[in-house]
Design a protein around this motif. Structure first.
Motif, PDB file in Angstrom:
ATOM      1  N   HIS A  38       0.826  -1.206   0.000  1.00 51.59           N
ATOM      2  CA  HIS A  38       0.000   0.000   0.000  1.00 51.59           C
ATOM      3  C   HIS A  38       0.868   1.266   0.000  1.00 51.59           C
ATOM      4  CE1 HIS A  38      -2.639   3.211   1.615  1.00 51.59           C
ATOM      5  NE2 HIS A  38      -3.453   2.678   0.740  1.00 51.59           N
TER       6      HIS A  38
ATOM      7  N   GLN B  61      -7.647  -9.952  -0.107  1.00 49.63           N
ATOM      8  CA  GLN B  61      -8.773  -9.206  -0.656  1.00 49.63           C
ATOM      9  C   GLN B  61      -8.826  -7.792  -0.073  1.00 49.63           C
ATOM     10  OE1 GLN B  61      -9.768 -10.484  -3.474  1.00 49.63           O
ATOM     11  NE2 GLN B  61     -11.282  -8.851  -3.346  1.00 49.63           N
ATOM     12  N   ARG B  64      -6.557  -5.464  -1.859  1.00 44.39           N
ATOM     13  CA  ARG B  64      -7.069  -5.185  -3.192  1.00 44.39           C
ATOM     14  C   ARG B  64      -8.214  -4.160  -3.123  1.00 44.39           C
ATOM     15  NH1 ARG B  64      -6.168  -7.657  -8.082  1.00 44.39           N
ATOM     16  NH2 ARG B  64      -4.846  -9.254  -7.160  1.00 44.39           N
ATOM     17  N   GLU B  65      -9.113  -4.391  -2.179  1.00 42.29           N
ATOM     18  CA  GLU B  65     -10.257  -3.473  -2.042  1.00 42.29           C
ATOM     19  C   GLU B  65      -9.795  -2.070  -1.679  1.00 42.29           C
ATOM     20  OE1 GLU B  65     -13.344  -4.128  -2.876  1.00 42.29           O
ATOM     21  OE2 GLU B  65     -12.704  -6.159  -3.374  1.00 42.29           O
ATOM     22  N   ARG B  66      -8.799  -2.035  -0.798  1.00 41.56           N
ATOM     23  CA  ARG B  66      -8.289  -0.741  -0.331  1.00 41.56           C
ATOM     24  C   ARG B  66      -7.724   0.072  -1.496  1.00 41.56           C
ATOM     25  NH1 ARG B  66      -3.377  -0.330   4.034  1.00 41.56           N
ATOM     26  NH2 ARG B  66      -3.532   1.902   4.482  1.00 41.56           N
ATOM     27  N   ARG B  68      -8.312  -0.412  -4.682  1.00 41.85           N
ATOM     28  CA  ARG B  68      -9.401  -0.115  -5.606  1.00 41.85           C
ATOM     29  C   ARG B  68     -10.162   1.120  -5.145  1.00 41.85           C
ATOM     30  NH1 ARG B  68     -11.835  -5.577  -6.484  1.00 41.85           N
ATOM     31  NH2 ARG B  68     -10.333  -6.032  -8.114  1.00 41.85           N
ATOM     32  N   ALA B  69     -10.416   1.188  -3.846  1.00 46.56           N
ATOM     33  CA  ALA B  69     -11.185   2.302  -3.290  1.00 46.56           C
ATOM     34  C   ALA B  69     -10.433   3.618  -3.460  1.00 46.56           C
ATOM     35  CB  ALA B  69     -11.482   2.055  -1.819  1.00 46.56           C
ATOM     36  N   GLU B  70      -9.113   3.546  -3.431  1.00 50.85           N
ATOM     37  CA  GLU B  70      -8.318   4.771  -3.537  1.00 50.85           C
ATOM     38  C   GLU B  70      -7.949   5.124  -4.960  1.00 50.85           C
ATOM     39  OE1 GLU B  70      -5.026   4.384  -0.814  1.00 50.85           O
ATOM     40  OE2 GLU B  70      -6.363   3.553   0.724  1.00 50.85           O
ATOM     41  N   THR B  71      -8.429   4.340  -5.918  1.00 47.20           N
ATOM     42  CA  THR B  71      -8.125   4.620  -7.322  1.00 47.20           C
ATOM     43  C   THR B  71      -9.333   5.263  -7.980  1.00 47.20           C
ATOM     44  OG1 THR B  71      -6.654   2.714  -7.448  1.00 47.20           O
ATOM     45  CG2 THR B  71      -7.530   3.545  -9.528  1.00 47.20           C
ATOM     46  N   LYS B  73     -11.912   6.299 -10.888  1.00 52.64           N
ATOM     47  CA  LYS B  73     -12.399   5.473 -11.988  1.00 52.64           C
ATOM     48  C   LYS B  73     -11.581   5.734 -13.244  1.00 52.64           C
ATOM     49  CE  LYS B  73     -16.208   3.440 -10.307  1.00 52.64           C
ATOM     50  NZ  LYS B  73     -15.632   3.261  -8.977  1.00 52.64           N
TER      51      LYS B  73
END
Lengths: 187, 250
Positions: A38, B61, B64-66, B68-71, B73
């Motif tokens: 991260h 997961q 990955r979610e973290r 994704r959330a900070e990227t 669209k």
């Protein structure tokens, strides 16, 4: 800089397993590896406009590796070895226990064998000096080319080749003769 | 090539880093050198152990979610040309095949018949092309560029046609080696599949028969009066169709 962040996020997600696997092998446990990846994502997003083209995956993994190294030096050398050995021992035992709990007799023998082999090869790889371990992981598991590995390690290709050769030789020596694998050849 | 110079090439060969010519030379050395073959087998055993028994950790997961959330669209479609991406894709996974699969045919047919050895060269040529930066030395979708390119390089320039209207587009051509002969290769694309058509002289065919190796198929047809070997990983119906298209070309 949201367009750059979108591209970097996309890149990071596409090569997230590779990044995490590298981090796991460098840092020895799940939490540190996840945090390092991260960190790398945040750093990559910030420096996206300095990306000069070339291999994007290698650029990303170089940042991941640098974040891992930063964590390692913050952690201190002696602690690094302990953390890896401890977790490896725990995981080897847990994996074997988990497998013993399931399946019938014939299956269990095969799977226990795999768990044992897994713990065995893991232990030997963890005992390799870091520079050999990471080069082997990048080449054999992540299948990066010499050029890409050189970019990730920020070292010349000659160094990559010599680390690969020495790492392979050390691992072959410590593993001893390997059981011939059942391989589907055209023989 | 003597053994001491070959030893330096062993790891790069195993890792798919050698170019076509150097790979050929090295393989010729392997035919005669049991020590180098043994060393290669040991490298292969180590690689297989690492790939089979070593865990390859997948990202949790939550991570990955973290991310994704900070990227934000993604905005537009990717701009990379599809052909480049296809070549990169083919190269990245085919490298594993070159190192692993190409080991097998090299000396298994030592002393075997000519057909076996020819098949070996054809598969090896195809795999090297997949692992190389480009599978062609002349790039063109226009046969008027490709056919003249062969003149002066081989005894007889092959019949070159583009079959894009039937789903097989001409990517280009290259020279490859079969036995000791330089052979023109026409490269076609069908979806994600790379197809090599090795145009052989009559005496190079020998006892060449259709065969399969590691998911790749070799078929033998006639192209413009000459025997041609097709190597690809297409399925049976696509291969049949392509063979018919080639056979009908004139």
């Amino acid at each position: 800089m949201s367009a750059a962040q979108a591209l970097v996020g996309d890149l990071a997600l596409r090569h997230l397993d590779a990044a995490y696997n590298l981090g796991r092998w460098l840092l020895g446990n799940e939490q540190d590896a996840a945090d390092a990846v991260h960190d790398a994502f945040v750093r990559a997003a910030r420096s996206a406009d300095t990306y000069a083209g070339g291999n994007a995956r290698a650029w990303w993994l170089a940042i991941v590796r640098n974040c891992c190294l930063a964590r390692l030096s913050a952690r201190g050398t002696e602690q690094r070895h302990v953390a890896i050995d401890q977790v490896a021992a725990e995981q080897g035992r847990d994996a074997a226990d988990a497998l013993l709990a399931q399946g019938d007799a014939g299956d269990v023998e095969d799977r226990l064998d795999h768990a044992q082999r897994s713990a065995w090869i893991r232990r030997h790889l963890e005992n390799l000096p870091m520079e050999f371990r990471e080069t082997l992981i990048l080449r054999e598991i992540e299948e990066l080319s010499y050029r890409e590995i050189a970019d990730v390690l920020q070292a010349p290709i000659g160094t990559v080749m010599s680390r690969l050769a020495r790492g392979r030789a050390l691992l072959q020596k410590s593993l001893g003769p390997l059981r011939p694998n059942e391989v589907k050849h055209g023989l | 090539m003597d053994c001491s110079s070959a030893r330096d090439l062993l790891a790069p060969y195993f890792d798919g880093e050698l170019d076509r010519a150097a790979s050929r030379e090295f393989e010729a050395h392997l035919d005669d050198c049991a020590d180098c073959r043994a060393a290669l087998i040991e490298l292969d055993a180590l690689r297989r152990t690492l790939r089979t028994d070593l865990p390859r950790y997948a990202a949790p997961q939550a991570l990955r979610e973290r991310i994704r959330a900070e990227t934000p669209k993604p905005v537009a479609a990717r701009s990379r040309p599809s052909r480049q991406r296809w070549l990169a894709l083919a190269a990245s996974w085919a490298i594993a095949f070159v190192a692993g699969a190409a080991l097998v045919p090299l000396w298994s047919s030592h002393g075997g018949n000519v057909g076996e050895q020819t098949a070996r060269d054809l598969f090896a040529g195809h795999w090297r092309a997949l692992a190389a930066t480009s599978p062609v030395d002349v790039v063109s979708t226009d046969r008027h560029t490709v056919k003249p390119w062969f003149a002066g390089k081989v005894a007889q320039a092959p019949l070159v046609q583009d079959f894009a209207d039937r789903g097989f587009s001409l990517v280009g051509g290259r020279i490859d080696y079969v036995g000791s002969a330089r052979v023109p290769v026409l490269v076609y694309r069908h979806g994600q599949h790379l197809i090599d058509v090795f145009v052989l002289a009559q005496n190079e065919v020998g006892m060449l028969a259709a065969t399969e190796r590691q998911g790749y198929w070799l078929d033998v047809v006639t192209l413009g009066g000459l025997p041609a070997a097709i190597v690809s990983d297409m399925d049976a119906s696509e291969r049949t169709r392509f063979a018919q298209v080639l056979a009908a070309a004139n």
